[in-house]
Design an enzyme around this catalytic site. Structure first.
Site, mmCIF file in Angstrom:
data_model
loop_
_atom_site.group_PDB
_atom_site.id
_atom_site.type_symbol
_atom_site.label_atom_id
_atom_site.label_comp_id
_atom_site.label_asym_id
_atom_site.label_seq_id
_atom_site.Cartn_x
_atom_site.Cartn_y
_atom_site.Cartn_z
ATOM 1 N N CYS A 1 -1.360 11.675 -6.613
ATOM 2 C CA CYS A 1 -1.741 12.335 -5.468
ATOM 3 C C CYS A 1 -1.715 13.807 -5.581
ATOM 4 O O CYS A 1 -0.893 14.228 -6.687
ATOM 5 C CB CYS A 1 -0.411 12.188 -4.467
ATOM 6 N N LYS B 1 1.037 -1.097 0.124
ATOM 7 C CA LYS B 1 -0.230 -0.071 0.095
ATOM 8 C C LYS B 1 0.840 1.342 -0.022
ATOM 9 O O LYS B 1 1.857 1.241 0.707
ATOM 10 C CB LYS B 1 -0.735 -0.023 1.299
ATOM 11 N N GLY C 1 -5.439 -3.243 -13.753
ATOM 12 C CA GLY C 1 -6.648 -2.932 -13.846
ATOM 13 C C GLY C 1 -7.832 -3.983 -14.246
ATOM 14 O O GLY C 1 -7.774 -4.181 -15.384
ATOM 15 N N THR D 1 -8.479 -5.223 -7.062
ATOM 16 C CA THR D 1 -9.799 -5.189 -6.735
ATOM 17 C C THR D 1 -10.457 -6.607 -6.289
ATOM 18 O O THR D 1 -11.155 -6.978 -5.342
ATOM 19 C CB THR D 1 -10.927 -4.611 -7.558
ATOM 20 N N ASN E 1 -13.568 3.792 -4.664
ATOM 21 C CA ASN E 1 -12.882 4.027 -3.095
ATOM 22 C C ASN E 1 -12.289 5.223 -2.995
ATOM 23 O O ASN E 1 -11.652 5.848 -4.145
ATOM 24 C CB ASN E 1 -11.866 2.971 -2.932
ATOM 25 N N LYS F 1 3.988 5.095 -11.516
ATOM 26 C CA LYS F 1 2.540 4.263 -11.748
ATOM 27 C C LYS F 1 1.699 5.435 -12.477
ATOM 28 O O LYS F 1 1.633 6.388 -11.606
ATOM 29 C CB LYS F 1 2.078 4.017 -10.400
HETATM 30 C C1 LIG Z 1 -9.312 -0.172 -2.023
HETATM 31 C C2 LIG Z 1 -8.112 0.429 -2.966
HETATM 32 C C3 LIG Z 1 -7.110 1.002 -2.455
HETATM 33 C C4 LIG Z 1 -5.877 1.256 -3.325
HETATM 34 N N1 LIG Z 1 -4.835 2.022 -3.026
HETATM 35 C C5 LIG Z 1 -3.899 2.101 -3.488
HETATM 36 C C6 LIG Z 1 -2.696 3.028 -3.047
HETATM 37 O O1 LIG Z 1 -2.437 3.175 -2.049
HETATM 38 N N2 LIG Z 1 -1.715 3.306 -4.170
HETATM 39 C C7 LIG Z 1 -1.686 3.068 -5.575
HETATM 40 O O2 LIG Z 1 -0.685 3.281 -6.185
HETATM 41 N N3 LIG Z 1 -2.863 2.375 -5.940
HETATM 42 C C8 LIG Z 1 -3.864 2.198 -5.118
HETATM 43 N N4 LIG Z 1 -4.929 1.522 -5.660
HETATM 44 C C9 LIG Z 1 -5.042 1.121 -6.865
HETATM 45 C C10 LIG Z 1 -4.644 -0.179 -7.345
HETATM 46 O O3 LIG Z 1 -3.339 -0.402 -7.157
HETATM 47 C C11 LIG Z 1 -4.911 -0.457 -8.932
HETATM 48 O O4 LIG Z 1 -4.126 0.559 -9.562
HETATM 49 C C12 LIG Z 1 -6.420 -0.282 -9.312
HETATM 50 O O5 LIG Z 1 -7.393 -0.511 -8.406
HETATM 51 C C13 LIG Z 1 -6.641 -0.927 -10.640
HETATM 52 O O6 LIG Z 1 -6.662 -2.348 -10.451
HETATM 53 P P1 LIG Z 1 -7.744 -3.364 -10.011
HETATM 54 O O7 LIG Z 1 -9.008 -3.090 -10.962
HETATM 55 O O8 LIG Z 1 -7.233 -4.646 -10.360
HETATM 56 O O9 LIG Z 1 -7.931 -2.892 -8.707
HETATM 57 C C14 LIG Z 1 -5.977 1.222 -4.737
HETATM 58 C C15 LIG Z 1 -7.075 0.444 -5.193
HETATM 59 C C16 LIG Z 1 -8.178 0.224 -4.222
HETATM 60 C C17 LIG Z 1 -9.369 -0.528 -4.923
#
Ligand SMILES: Cc1cc2nc3c(=O)[nH]c(=O)nc-3n(C[C@H](O)[C@H](O)[C@H](O)COP(=O)(O)O)c2cc1C
Length: 322
Positions: free
Chosen positions: A137, A52, A253, A276, A76, A174
């Site tokens: 950010c 995280k 994603g 997710t 989120n 990223k």
């Molecule tokens: C609950 C949650 C918290 C996330 N926290 C971060 C984070 O702290 N840093 C970050 O770079 N991306 C964060 N993301 C983004 C994920 O790393 C990812 O890039 C994004 O969710 C797309 O992938 P997914 O569809 O497989 O979740 C977060 C996503 C979710 C759902």
């Protein structure tokens, strides 16, 4: 010639100076620092564990509610809740290193000075496989505009992080899909010294409660993730690989299966992250590893690396035997 089986496929992944046993990682923010997942599988069996995003100071995050369901994804607005860098380096990172996992540490800041300090402290810590820089950010020194949405500001963060991180530690930038040209931002951060790219972070969204007639999320807007964003993430990987085929890319994603992961490899990603889906299937990352091996075998790929960017090759014409 005998048909390949999943066990025959070489999943070894070489990505920006890292050699990983397979191309599957956790996505930042979806598995904390890996400890909760360890009851479901050995985190050392993953290609890498992306933690995280950690900030310099402890943070309690944004107001509740912080999650909203959407028809094919999740919104989120966690707001980078976390223990701060001191506790992370004292507790979370040593745990991952002891488990022989490969930690990719995600860092996030609201100023360049914060990114610099985080990069220096994380980069000097033993056992760090790579640093992933979350630039989605708000920049408090620039009217709160998100670093990732401006190629110049994005590059400034990456050049500071590169300067402060030891040369042997890869720096993954990223990127956000919420930009007019993902290729322009990608080129900008690569010129600034990134070793590779993670594509993509969440898309900005909003949901409105039709009973209260107000936004559902306490933070009003939130990041959209899950199956809904897969075609967008895949398009970003495709466009960046097409423009810069030599650049190492990690795709993320909406990946929930080996077949999804294969799509990202074919588009040009050398590795993938699973996010997710972990919230309703904590075993998903290792399931994706096994399914990906089977998908590759079924298509005659003896090595995962052979599939990377394959979809960019011209299709064979009927009757073409070459
Ligand atoms: C609950 C949650 C918290 C996330 N926290 C971060 C984070 O702290 N840093 C970050 O770079 N991306 C964060 N993301 C983004 C994920 O790393 C990812 O890039 C994004 O969710 C797309 O992938 P997914 O569809 O497989 O979740 C977060 C996503 C979710 C759902």
């Amino acid at each position: 010639m005998h048909a390949l089986s999943a066990g025959d496929v070489d999943l070894t992944t070489i990505l920006a100076d890292m050699t990983l046993p397979n191309p599957v990682m956790t996505a930042s923010g979806c598995a904390a620092a890996g400890r909760e997942l360890h009851q479901f599988f050995d985190v050392a069996d993953l290609g890498a564990v992306v933690t995280k995003s950690i900030m310099r100071d402890p943070r309690s995050g944004r107001p509740t509610p912080r999650m909203a369901e959407t028809p094919s994804g999740m919104l989120n607005s966690i707001g980078l809740q976390g223990p701060g860098i001191d506790a992370f380096l004292a507790v979370d990172l040593p745990w991952l290193v002891r488990r022989r996992a490969r930690p990719i540490v995600s860092i996030a800041g609201s100023t360049l000075v914060e990114y610099a300090e985080l990069a220096r402290r994380v980069g000097q810590s033993p056992g760090v496989t790579a640093v992933e820089v979350n630039i989605s950010c708000p920049n408090v020194e620039n009217r709160g505009l998100v670093f990732a949405c401006d190629p110049y500001q994005a590059a400034k963060v990456i050049s500071v992080v590169r300067r402060e991180t030891p040369p042997g530690v890869p720096v993954l930038a990223k990127l956000s899909p919420d930009v007019t040209s993902i290729v322009t931002v990608a080129e900008s951060v690569m010129e600034a010294g990134a070793t590779g790219l993670t594509l993509v972070n969440t898309l900005l969204g909003i949901s409105i409660d039709t009973e209260s007639l107000r936004p559902v999320l306490g933070g009003v807007t939130g990041g959209l993730s899950g199956p809904a964003i897969r075609p967008v993430a895949l398009r970003c990987v495709w466009q960046v690989h097409q423009a810069m085929p030599e650049v190492p890319v990690v795709g993320v994603g909406g990946i929930a299966s080996g077949q999804d992961a294969l799509e990202f490899l074919l588009a040009g990603a050398s590795a993938v992250q699973v996010g997710t889906v972990i919230f309703n299937d904590p075993g998903a990352p290792m399931r994706v590893v096994a399914e990906l091996a089977a998908e590759l075998a079924a298509r005659g790929f003896a090595k995962a690396a052979d599939a990377v960017g394959f979809a960019h090759r011209p299709a064979r014409l009927p009757g073409d035997t070459g």
